[in-house]
Design a protein around this motif. Structure first.
Motif, short mmCIF file in Angstrom:
data_model
loop_
_atom_site.label_atom_id
_atom_site.label_comp_id
_atom_site.label_asym_id
_atom_site.label_seq_id
_atom_site.Cartn_x
_atom_site.Cartn_y
_atom_site.Cartn_z
N ILE A 243 30.48 44.74 87.44
CA ILE A 243 31.61 45.16 86.75
C ILE A 243 31.42 44.05 85.46
O ILE A 243 31.77 44.60 84.27
CB ILE A 243 32.66 45.30 87.38
CG1 ILE A 243 33.64 46.18 86.58
CG2 ILE A 243 33.44 44.12 87.62
CD1 ILE A 243 34.83 46.69 87.14
N THR A 244 31.29 42.97 85.76
CA THR A 244 31.35 41.95 84.63
C THR A 244 30.41 41.92 83.51
O THR A 244 30.59 42.08 82.41
CB THR A 244 31.59 40.49 85.20
OG1 THR A 244 32.40 40.47 85.94
CG2 THR A 244 31.77 39.49 84.05
N GLN A 245 29.07 42.21 84.02
CA GLN A 245 28.02 42.44 83.21
C GLN A 245 28.13 43.96 82.49
O GLN A 245 27.94 43.71 81.07
CB GLN A 245 26.67 42.39 84.16
CG GLN A 245 26.41 41.25 84.60
CD GLN A 245 25.13 41.46 85.61
OE1 GLN A 245 25.01 42.37 86.19
NE2 GLN A 245 24.56 40.25 85.90
N GLN A 246 28.65 44.64 83.07
CA GLN A 246 28.94 45.95 82.49
C GLN A 246 29.79 46.09 81.29
O GLN A 246 29.79 46.53 80.15
CB GLN A 246 29.12 47.25 83.28
CG GLN A 246 29.30 48.65 82.79
CD GLN A 246 28.10 49.11 82.19
OE1 GLN A 246 27.09 49.26 82.91
NE2 GLN A 246 28.10 49.66 80.97
N TYR A 247 31.06 45.28 81.62
CA TYR A 247 31.80 45.11 80.64
C TYR A 247 31.42 44.09 79.43
O TYR A 247 31.75 44.69 78.10
CB TYR A 247 33.19 44.50 81.15
CG TYR A 247 34.18 43.95 79.92
CD1 TYR A 247 34.91 44.60 79.42
CD2 TYR A 247 34.05 42.41 79.82
CE1 TYR A 247 35.70 44.16 78.57
CE2 TYR A 247 34.90 41.98 78.67
CZ TYR A 247 35.99 42.88 78.15
OH TYR A 247 36.62 42.42 76.92
N LEU A 248 30.91 43.20 79.68
CA LEU A 248 30.10 42.46 78.60
C LEU A 248 29.19 43.26 77.69
O LEU A 248 29.05 43.12 76.63
CB LEU A 248 29.30 41.28 79.12
CG LEU A 248 30.34 40.04 79.77
CD1 LEU A 248 29.48 39.08 80.48
CD2 LEU A 248 31.28 39.48 78.92
N LEU A 249 28.40 44.03 78.32
CA LEU A 249 27.36 45.03 77.63
C LEU A 249 28.24 46.13 76.94
O LEU A 249 27.90 46.15 75.73
CB LEU A 249 26.63 45.78 78.47
CG LEU A 249 25.54 46.59 77.85
CD1 LEU A 249 24.62 45.94 76.88
CD2 LEU A 249 24.60 47.22 79.03
N ASP A 250 29.20 46.60 77.28
CA ASP A 250 30.00 47.41 76.53
C ASP A 250 30.97 46.67 75.36
O ASP A 250 30.96 47.32 74.09
CB ASP A 250 30.95 48.20 77.47
CG ASP A 250 30.69 49.12 78.28
OD1 ASP A 250 29.33 49.56 77.93
OD2 ASP A 250 31.19 49.50 79.47
N PRO B 40 36.63 47.73 74.97
CA PRO B 40 37.36 48.16 76.24
C PRO B 40 38.03 47.38 76.88
O PRO B 40 37.85 45.96 76.59
CB PRO B 40 36.23 48.73 76.94
CG PRO B 40 34.88 48.08 76.56
CD PRO B 40 35.07 47.61 75.05
N PRO B 41 39.19 47.60 77.46
CA PRO B 41 40.09 46.57 78.47
C PRO B 41 39.32 45.92 79.23
O PRO B 41 38.23 46.40 80.17
CB PRO B 41 41.14 47.47 79.02
CG PRO B 41 40.66 48.88 78.93
CD PRO B 41 39.51 48.89 77.60
#
Length: 69
Positions: free
Chosen positions: A3-10, A22-23
Motif C-alpha cells: 500500500i505504501t508503494q502504491q501511495y508513492l506511485l499515485d 491522494p491522502p
C-alpha cells in the motif's frame, strides 16, 4: 505491491500531472471507526436494543464473576 508503494506511485503521478496528492494510507482511520460505531448504535436503536453501555455492562459482569484473591 504494498500500500505504501502504491501511495508513492499515485503521489508521483499526481505531482507530475499537477493534480492533488491522494491522502496518505491510514489518514482517515479514526473517522471510519467513529462512523462504524455510530452506524452500529443507530442500528441498535432501530432494533430496540440499548445503544450505550453494552461493553461497560459486560466488563462489570466479568469483574463480578471473577474470584478476588
Amino acid at each position: 505491491m504494498s500500500i505504501t508503494q502504491q501511495y508513492l506511485l499515485d503521489a508521483y503521478r499526481a505531482r507530475r500531472l499537477g493534480e492533488a496528492v491522494p491522502p496518505q494510507p491510514g489518514a482517515h482511520d479514526w473517522q471510519v471507526v467513529r462512523e462504524w460505531r455510530d452506524r452500529r448504535e443507530f442500528e441498535a436503536i432501530l432494533t430496540g436494543r440499548p445503544a450505550h453501555g453494552r461493553l461497560r455492562h459486560t466488563l462489570s459482569r466479568w469483574t463480578r464473576l471473577r474470584p478476588r484473591f
